[in-house]
Design an enzyme around this catalytic site. Sequence first.
Site, PDB file in Angstrom:
ATOM      1  N   LEU A  80       0.847  -1.194   0.000  1.00 14.15           N
ATOM      2  CA  LEU A  80       0.000   0.000   0.000  1.00 14.15           C
ATOM      3  C   LEU A  80       0.879   1.240   0.000  1.00 14.15           C
ATOM      4  O   LEU A  80       1.561   1.503   0.986  1.00 14.15           O
ATOM      5  CB  LEU A  80      -0.914  -0.018   1.247  1.00 14.15           C
ATOM      6  CG  LEU A  80      -1.768   1.220   1.527  1.00 14.15           C
ATOM      7  CD1 LEU A  80      -2.758   1.465   0.397  1.00 14.15           C
ATOM      8  CD2 LEU A  80      -2.501   1.060   2.872  1.00 14.15           C
ATOM      9  N   HIS A  81       0.889   1.974  -1.111  1.00 15.35           N
ATOM     10  CA  HIS A  81       1.726   3.179  -1.128  1.00 15.35           C
ATOM     11  C   HIS A  81       1.253   4.265  -2.076  1.00 15.35           C
ATOM     12  O   HIS A  81       1.736   5.395  -2.015  1.00 15.35           O
ATOM     13  CB  HIS A  81       3.164   2.803  -1.513  1.00 15.35           C
ATOM     14  CG  HIS A  81       3.346   2.568  -2.982  1.00 15.35           C
ATOM     15  ND1 HIS A  81       3.049   1.372  -3.584  1.00 15.35           N
ATOM     16  CD2 HIS A  81       3.771   3.391  -3.976  1.00 15.35           C
ATOM     17  CE1 HIS A  81       3.294   1.457  -4.874  1.00 15.35           C
ATOM     18  NE2 HIS A  81       3.732   2.668  -5.149  1.00 15.35           N
TER      19      HIS A  81
END
Length: 360
Positions: A204-205
Amino acid sequence: MKKILTIVGARPQFIKASVVSRAIAQTSGLQEVLVHTGQHFDANMSDVFFMQLGIPRPHHQLDIHGGSHGEMTGRMLIEIEGILLAERPDCVLVYGDTNSTLAGALAAAKLHIPVAHVEAGLRSFNMKMPEEINRILTDQISDILFCPTQTAMDNLVREGFSDKPVQLLQVGDVMQDAALLFSQAAEHTQVSCVEGDGFILATLHRAENTDDPARLAAIVGALNTLHSSVASVVLPLHPRTRAAIAKAGLTLDVQVIDPIGYLEMVALLRRCALVLTDSGGVQKEAFFFGKACVTMRDQTEWVELVQVGANTLVGADAEAIVSAARANLGRMVSDDGQLYGGGAAARHVVTQLKRVFHAV
Protein backbone atom coordinates in the site's frame (compact mmCIF):
# COMPACT_ATOMS: atom_id res chain seq x y z
CA MET A 1 32.33 3.10 -27.54
CA LYS A 2 28.82 4.55 -27.14
CA LYS A 3 27.84 5.91 -23.72
CA ILE A 4 24.39 5.24 -22.24
CA LEU A 5 23.48 7.27 -19.17
CA THR A 6 20.86 5.42 -17.10
CA ILE A 7 18.72 7.23 -14.54
CA VAL A 8 17.07 5.38 -11.66
CA GLY A 9 15.64 6.48 -8.35
CA ALA A 10 12.91 4.14 -7.08
CA ARG A 11 12.51 0.45 -6.21
CA PRO A 12 10.85 -0.68 -9.47
CA GLN A 13 13.57 1.06 -11.48
CA PHE A 14 16.33 -0.76 -9.60
CA ILE A 15 14.70 -4.08 -10.53
CA LYS A 16 14.28 -3.13 -14.20
CA ALA A 17 17.81 -1.72 -14.46
CA SER A 18 19.31 -4.85 -12.92
CA VAL A 19 18.62 -6.93 -16.03
CA VAL A 20 19.20 -4.20 -18.62
CA SER A 21 22.49 -3.11 -17.02
CA ARG A 22 23.57 -6.76 -17.01
CA ALA A 23 22.79 -6.99 -20.73
CA ILE A 24 24.64 -3.74 -21.47
CA ALA A 25 27.73 -5.03 -19.62
CA GLN A 26 27.67 -8.16 -21.79
CA THR A 27 27.46 -6.16 -25.03
CA SER A 28 30.55 -4.88 -26.81
CA GLY A 29 30.63 -1.25 -27.86
CA LEU A 30 28.39 0.04 -25.06
CA GLN A 31 29.33 1.79 -21.83
CA GLU A 32 26.84 2.60 -19.07
CA VAL A 33 26.96 5.49 -16.60
CA LEU A 34 24.45 5.04 -13.76
CA VAL A 35 22.76 7.96 -11.98
CA HIS A 36 20.75 7.38 -8.78
CA THR A 37 18.57 10.38 -7.97
CA GLY A 38 17.93 9.24 -4.40
CA GLN A 39 14.12 9.27 -4.72
CA HIS A 40 14.10 6.06 -2.67
CA PHE A 41 16.98 6.61 -0.33
CA ASP A 42 16.96 4.48 2.80
CA ALA A 43 18.71 1.12 3.09
CA ASN A 44 15.53 -0.96 2.86
CA MET A 45 14.23 0.87 -0.20
CA SER A 46 17.50 1.38 -2.09
CA ASP A 47 20.83 -0.05 -0.90
CA VAL A 48 19.55 -3.60 -0.48
CA PHE A 49 18.40 -3.72 -4.11
CA PHE A 50 21.82 -2.74 -5.44
CA MET A 51 23.48 -5.40 -3.28
CA GLN A 52 21.04 -8.22 -4.01
CA LEU A 53 20.58 -7.63 -7.73
CA GLY A 54 24.19 -7.00 -8.61
CA ILE A 55 23.55 -3.50 -9.95
CA PRO A 56 26.78 -1.53 -10.44
CA ARG A 57 27.40 1.19 -7.89
CA PRO A 58 26.02 4.49 -9.19
CA HIS A 59 28.56 6.79 -10.78
CA HIS A 60 26.49 9.73 -9.53
CA GLN A 61 24.40 9.72 -6.32
CA LEU A 62 22.16 12.79 -6.00
CA ASP A 63 20.35 12.14 -2.68
CA ILE A 64 17.28 14.10 -3.76
CA HIS A 65 14.17 13.05 -1.86
CA GLY A 66 11.30 14.59 0.03
CA GLY A 67 9.37 17.75 -0.76
CA SER A 68 6.55 18.25 -3.26
CA HIS A 69 6.47 16.67 -6.70
CA GLY A 70 7.45 19.97 -8.30
CA GLU A 71 10.28 20.64 -5.87
CA MET A 72 11.71 17.13 -6.20
CA THR A 73 11.48 17.09 -9.99
CA GLY A 74 13.00 20.56 -10.26
CA ARG A 75 15.98 19.71 -8.08
CA MET A 76 16.56 16.53 -10.06
CA LEU A 77 16.37 18.43 -13.33
CA ILE A 78 19.06 20.87 -12.22
CA GLU A 79 21.44 18.16 -11.01
CA ILE A 80 20.90 15.80 -13.94
CA GLU A 81 21.51 18.61 -16.44
CA GLY A 82 24.91 19.23 -14.87
CA ILE A 83 25.79 15.53 -15.10
CA LEU A 84 24.72 15.37 -18.74
CA LEU A 85 26.88 18.36 -19.63
CA ALA A 86 29.87 16.69 -17.94
CA GLU A 87 29.30 13.14 -19.22
CA ARG A 88 28.01 13.98 -22.73
CA PRO A 89 26.27 10.61 -23.27
CA ASP A 90 25.01 9.34 -26.60
CA CYS A 91 21.67 8.39 -25.07
CA VAL A 92 19.73 8.73 -21.81
CA LEU A 93 17.83 5.65 -20.65
CA VAL A 94 14.87 6.11 -18.29
CA TYR A 95 12.42 3.66 -16.76
CA GLY A 96 8.76 3.79 -15.84
CA ASP A 97 6.88 6.77 -14.51
CA THR A 98 8.50 8.40 -11.48
CA ASN A 99 9.70 11.95 -10.91
CA SER A 100 13.20 10.64 -11.66
CA THR A 101 11.95 9.40 -15.04
CA LEU A 102 10.49 12.75 -16.05
CA ALA A 103 13.42 14.81 -14.76
CA GLY A 104 15.93 12.66 -16.63
CA ALA A 105 13.99 12.70 -19.88
CA LEU A 106 13.37 16.45 -19.73
CA ALA A 107 16.99 17.31 -18.94
CA ALA A 108 18.17 15.20 -21.87
CA ALA A 109 15.58 16.52 -24.31
CA LYS A 110 16.51 20.12 -23.50
CA LEU A 111 20.12 19.29 -24.39
CA HIS A 112 19.07 17.41 -27.56
CA ILE A 113 20.33 14.08 -26.22
CA PRO A 114 18.25 11.11 -27.44
CA VAL A 115 15.95 9.64 -24.81
CA ALA A 116 15.02 5.94 -24.63
CA HIS A 117 12.01 5.13 -22.43
CA VAL A 118 11.64 1.61 -21.08
CA GLU A 119 7.99 0.82 -20.22
CA ALA A 120 6.60 3.36 -22.66
CA GLY A 121 2.96 3.54 -23.69
CA LEU A 122 1.33 2.57 -20.41
CA ARG A 123 -1.87 4.45 -19.59
CA SER A 124 -4.25 4.31 -16.62
CA PHE A 125 -6.28 7.22 -18.06
CA ASN A 126 -6.35 8.82 -14.61
CA MET A 127 -4.69 12.22 -14.74
CA LYS A 128 -4.93 12.56 -10.96
CA MET A 129 -2.09 10.06 -10.71
CA PRO A 130 1.32 11.76 -10.77
CA GLU A 131 2.64 8.63 -12.46
CA GLU A 132 0.24 9.11 -15.39
CA ILE A 133 1.47 12.66 -15.92
CA ASN A 134 5.09 11.52 -15.74
CA ARG A 135 4.67 8.69 -18.24
CA ILE A 136 2.70 10.76 -20.77
CA LEU A 137 5.20 13.62 -20.73
CA THR A 138 8.18 11.27 -20.89
CA ASP A 139 6.74 9.50 -23.92
CA GLN A 140 6.20 12.84 -25.65
CA ILE A 141 9.89 13.78 -25.44
CA SER A 142 11.42 10.34 -26.01
CA ASP A 143 13.08 9.20 -29.23
CA ILE A 144 12.94 5.44 -28.63
CA LEU A 145 9.82 4.02 -26.99
CA PHE A 146 10.29 0.50 -25.61
CA CYS A 147 6.79 -0.88 -25.05
CA PRO A 148 6.21 -3.91 -22.83
CA THR A 149 2.93 -5.03 -24.41
CA GLN A 150 0.76 -4.72 -27.50
CA THR A 151 -1.67 -2.64 -25.43
CA ALA A 152 1.09 -0.10 -24.81
CA MET A 153 1.88 -0.02 -28.53
CA ASP A 154 -1.79 0.52 -29.34
CA ASN A 155 -2.00 3.41 -26.87
CA LEU A 156 0.87 5.22 -28.58
CA VAL A 157 -0.54 4.62 -32.05
CA ARG A 158 -3.87 6.11 -30.96
CA GLU A 159 -2.00 9.13 -29.64
CA GLY A 160 -0.37 9.68 -33.04
CA PHE A 161 3.14 8.42 -32.32
CA SER A 162 3.23 6.38 -35.51
CA ASP A 163 3.31 9.68 -37.42
CA LYS A 164 6.16 11.12 -35.36
CA PRO A 165 9.92 10.77 -35.97
CA VAL A 166 10.31 8.26 -33.13
CA GLN A 167 10.85 4.52 -32.89
CA LEU A 168 8.05 2.38 -31.42
CA LEU A 169 9.32 -1.04 -30.37
CA GLN A 170 7.50 -3.83 -28.55
CA VAL A 171 10.22 -5.61 -26.57
CA GLY A 172 8.41 -7.28 -23.67
CA ASP A 173 8.62 -6.49 -19.99
CA VAL A 174 12.00 -6.36 -18.27
CA MET A 175 10.28 -7.05 -14.95
CA GLN A 176 9.59 -10.58 -16.17
CA ASP A 177 13.27 -10.95 -17.03
CA ALA A 178 14.12 -10.05 -13.43
CA ALA A 179 11.51 -12.40 -11.97
CA LEU A 180 12.88 -15.33 -13.95
CA LEU A 181 16.51 -14.44 -13.31
CA PHE A 182 16.22 -14.06 -9.54
CA SER A 183 13.54 -16.64 -8.80
CA GLN A 184 16.06 -19.41 -8.20
CA ALA A 185 18.11 -17.28 -5.81
CA ALA A 186 14.94 -16.46 -3.88
CA GLU A 187 14.31 -20.16 -3.20
CA HIS A 188 16.98 -19.97 -0.51
CA THR A 189 15.96 -16.56 0.83
CA GLN A 190 14.35 -16.58 4.25
CA VAL A 191 11.95 -13.99 5.65
CA SER A 192 12.14 -15.18 9.23
CA CYS A 193 9.49 -12.80 10.57
CA VAL A 194 6.81 -14.39 8.36
CA GLU A 195 5.82 -17.90 9.39
CA GLY A 196 4.01 -20.47 7.30
CA ASP A 197 2.40 -20.15 3.87
CA GLY A 198 -1.07 -19.26 2.62
CA PHE A 199 -1.01 -15.63 3.76
CA ILE A 200 -2.19 -12.54 1.88
CA LEU A 201 0.75 -10.43 0.75
CA ALA A 202 -0.27 -6.77 0.69
CA THR A 203 1.37 -3.51 -0.38
CA LEU A 204 0.00 0.00 0.00
CA HIS A 205 1.73 3.18 -1.13
CA ARG A 206 -0.10 4.98 -3.97
CA ALA A 207 -0.77 8.65 -3.25
CA GLU A 208 -4.37 8.27 -4.46
CA ASN A 209 -4.93 5.96 -1.48
CA THR A 210 -2.56 7.24 1.18
CA ASP A 211 -3.34 10.94 0.69
CA ASP A 212 -7.13 10.46 0.79
CA PRO A 213 -8.28 9.89 4.40
CA ALA A 214 -11.52 8.16 3.37
CA ARG A 215 -9.80 5.76 0.97
CA LEU A 216 -7.02 5.05 3.44
CA ALA A 217 -9.49 4.32 6.25
CA ALA A 218 -11.48 1.95 4.03
CA ILE A 219 -8.37 0.04 2.95
CA VAL A 220 -7.00 -0.22 6.49
CA GLY A 221 -10.40 -1.47 7.66
CA ALA A 222 -10.48 -4.10 4.91
CA LEU A 223 -6.95 -5.29 5.71
CA ASN A 224 -7.87 -5.63 9.39
CA THR A 225 -11.02 -7.61 8.51
CA LEU A 226 -9.12 -9.95 6.24
CA HIS A 227 -6.41 -10.54 8.82
CA SER A 228 -8.90 -11.39 11.53
CA SER A 229 -11.34 -13.53 9.54
CA VAL A 230 -9.84 -14.77 6.25
CA ALA A 231 -6.04 -15.22 6.30
CA SER A 232 -3.00 -13.58 7.82
CA VAL A 233 -2.13 -10.33 6.04
CA VAL A 234 1.58 -9.57 5.66
CA LEU A 235 2.25 -5.91 4.84
CA PRO A 236 5.75 -4.58 4.10
CA LEU A 237 5.06 -0.96 4.94
CA HIS A 238 6.47 1.97 3.01
CA PRO A 239 7.72 4.74 5.38
CA ARG A 240 5.45 7.33 3.77
CA THR A 241 2.42 5.06 4.19
CA ARG A 242 3.29 4.43 7.82
CA ALA A 243 3.35 8.19 8.43
CA ALA A 244 0.02 8.69 6.61
CA ILE A 245 -1.68 5.99 8.70
CA ALA A 246 -0.37 7.53 11.91
CA LYS A 247 -1.46 11.00 10.83
CA ALA A 248 -4.97 9.72 10.08
CA GLY A 249 -5.18 8.14 13.54
CA LEU A 250 -5.76 4.67 12.11
CA THR A 251 -4.67 1.36 13.61
CA LEU A 252 -3.39 -1.53 11.50
CA ASP A 253 -4.16 -4.95 12.97
CA VAL A 254 -2.12 -7.01 10.48
CA GLN A 255 1.45 -8.31 10.37
CA VAL A 256 3.39 -5.18 9.49
CA ILE A 257 7.03 -5.67 8.48
CA ASP A 258 9.69 -3.23 7.35
CA PRO A 259 10.29 -2.72 3.61
CA ILE A 260 12.16 -5.68 2.16
CA GLY A 261 14.57 -6.38 -0.67
CA TYR A 262 13.61 -7.87 -4.00
CA LEU A 263 14.69 -11.42 -3.15
CA GLU A 264 12.66 -11.33 0.07
CA MET A 265 9.67 -10.04 -1.90
CA VAL A 266 10.02 -12.85 -4.42
CA ALA A 267 10.25 -15.36 -1.57
CA LEU A 268 6.98 -14.04 -0.13
CA LEU A 269 5.32 -14.04 -3.56
CA ARG A 270 6.20 -17.72 -3.93
CA ARG A 271 4.68 -18.55 -0.52
CA CYS A 272 1.55 -16.39 -0.43
CA ALA A 273 -2.01 -17.38 -1.37
CA LEU A 274 -3.03 -13.98 -2.76
CA VAL A 275 -1.56 -10.59 -3.59
CA LEU A 276 -3.43 -7.45 -2.53
CA THR A 277 -1.83 -4.24 -3.80
CA ASP A 278 -2.09 -0.76 -5.26
CA SER A 279 1.31 -1.03 -6.96
CA GLY A 280 1.78 -1.27 -10.70
CA GLY A 281 4.84 -3.49 -10.53
CA VAL A 282 3.49 -5.86 -7.88
CA GLN A 283 0.43 -6.59 -10.04
CA LYS A 284 2.79 -8.09 -12.61
CA GLU A 285 5.05 -9.76 -10.08
CA ALA A 286 2.01 -11.62 -8.75
CA PHE A 287 1.27 -12.81 -12.29
CA PHE A 288 4.86 -13.88 -12.92
CA PHE A 289 4.65 -16.18 -9.88
CA GLY A 290 1.21 -17.54 -10.70
CA LYS A 291 -0.75 -15.76 -7.96
CA ALA A 292 -4.12 -14.05 -8.35
CA CYS A 293 -4.07 -10.34 -7.57
CA VAL A 294 -6.64 -7.94 -6.14
CA THR A 295 -5.77 -4.33 -6.95
CA MET A 296 -6.96 -1.49 -4.72
CA ARG A 297 -7.19 1.09 -7.47
CA ASP A 298 -9.93 2.36 -9.77
CA GLN A 299 -7.82 1.90 -12.92
CA THR A 300 -4.71 -0.01 -13.91
CA GLU A 301 -2.16 0.51 -16.65
CA TRP A 302 -1.84 -3.30 -16.92
CA VAL A 303 -5.28 -3.83 -18.44
CA GLU A 304 -4.33 -7.17 -20.02
CA LEU A 305 -4.12 -8.73 -16.54
CA VAL A 306 -7.75 -7.78 -15.91
CA GLN A 307 -8.74 -9.02 -19.37
CA VAL A 308 -7.28 -12.50 -18.76
CA GLY A 309 -8.80 -12.73 -15.28
CA ALA A 310 -5.54 -12.62 -13.34
CA ASN A 311 -6.28 -9.28 -11.68
CA THR A 312 -9.41 -7.86 -10.07
CA LEU A 313 -9.87 -4.10 -9.65
CA VAL A 314 -11.75 -3.14 -6.49
CA GLY A 315 -10.87 0.51 -5.82
CA ALA A 316 -10.88 1.50 -2.17
CA ASP A 317 -14.24 -0.06 -1.31
CA ALA A 318 -13.77 -2.08 1.88
CA GLU A 319 -16.57 -4.54 1.14
CA ALA A 320 -15.32 -5.11 -2.44
CA ILE A 321 -11.76 -5.65 -1.20
CA VAL A 322 -12.81 -8.29 1.33
CA SER A 323 -15.19 -10.01 -1.11
CA ALA A 324 -12.60 -10.21 -3.92
CA ALA A 325 -9.91 -11.43 -1.53
CA ARG A 326 -12.15 -14.23 -0.28
CA ALA A 327 -13.02 -15.23 -3.85
CA ASN A 328 -9.43 -15.27 -5.09
CA LEU A 329 -7.56 -16.65 -2.08
CA GLY A 330 -5.40 -19.57 -3.22
CA ARG A 331 -6.32 -19.21 -6.90
CA MET A 332 -3.43 -19.78 -9.30
CA VAL A 333 -3.04 -18.06 -12.69
CA SER A 334 -0.82 -18.89 -15.67
CA ASP A 335 0.90 -16.97 -18.46
CA ASP A 336 -0.35 -19.14 -21.31
CA GLY A 337 -0.29 -16.26 -23.76
CA GLN A 338 3.23 -15.02 -22.90
CA LEU A 339 1.80 -11.55 -22.29
CA TYR A 340 5.12 -9.97 -21.36
CA GLY A 341 7.65 -11.53 -23.72
CA GLY A 342 8.80 -14.55 -21.76
CA GLY A 343 11.96 -13.05 -20.27
CA ALA A 344 13.83 -11.71 -23.32
CA ALA A 345 13.00 -8.00 -22.97
CA ALA A 346 16.38 -6.76 -21.70
CA ARG A 347 18.19 -8.44 -24.57
CA HIS A 348 15.79 -6.83 -27.07
CA VAL A 349 16.28 -3.39 -25.48
CA VAL A 350 20.06 -3.56 -25.69
CA THR A 351 20.03 -5.04 -29.19
CA GLN A 352 17.88 -2.18 -30.42
CA LEU A 353 20.03 0.43 -28.67
CA LYS A 354 23.14 -0.95 -30.31
CA ARG A 355 21.40 -1.06 -33.70
CA VAL A 356 20.36 2.59 -33.36
CA PHE A 357 23.89 3.67 -32.50
CA HIS A 358 25.36 1.76 -35.42
CA ALA A 359 22.80 3.35 -37.73
CA VAL A 360 23.93 6.88 -36.82
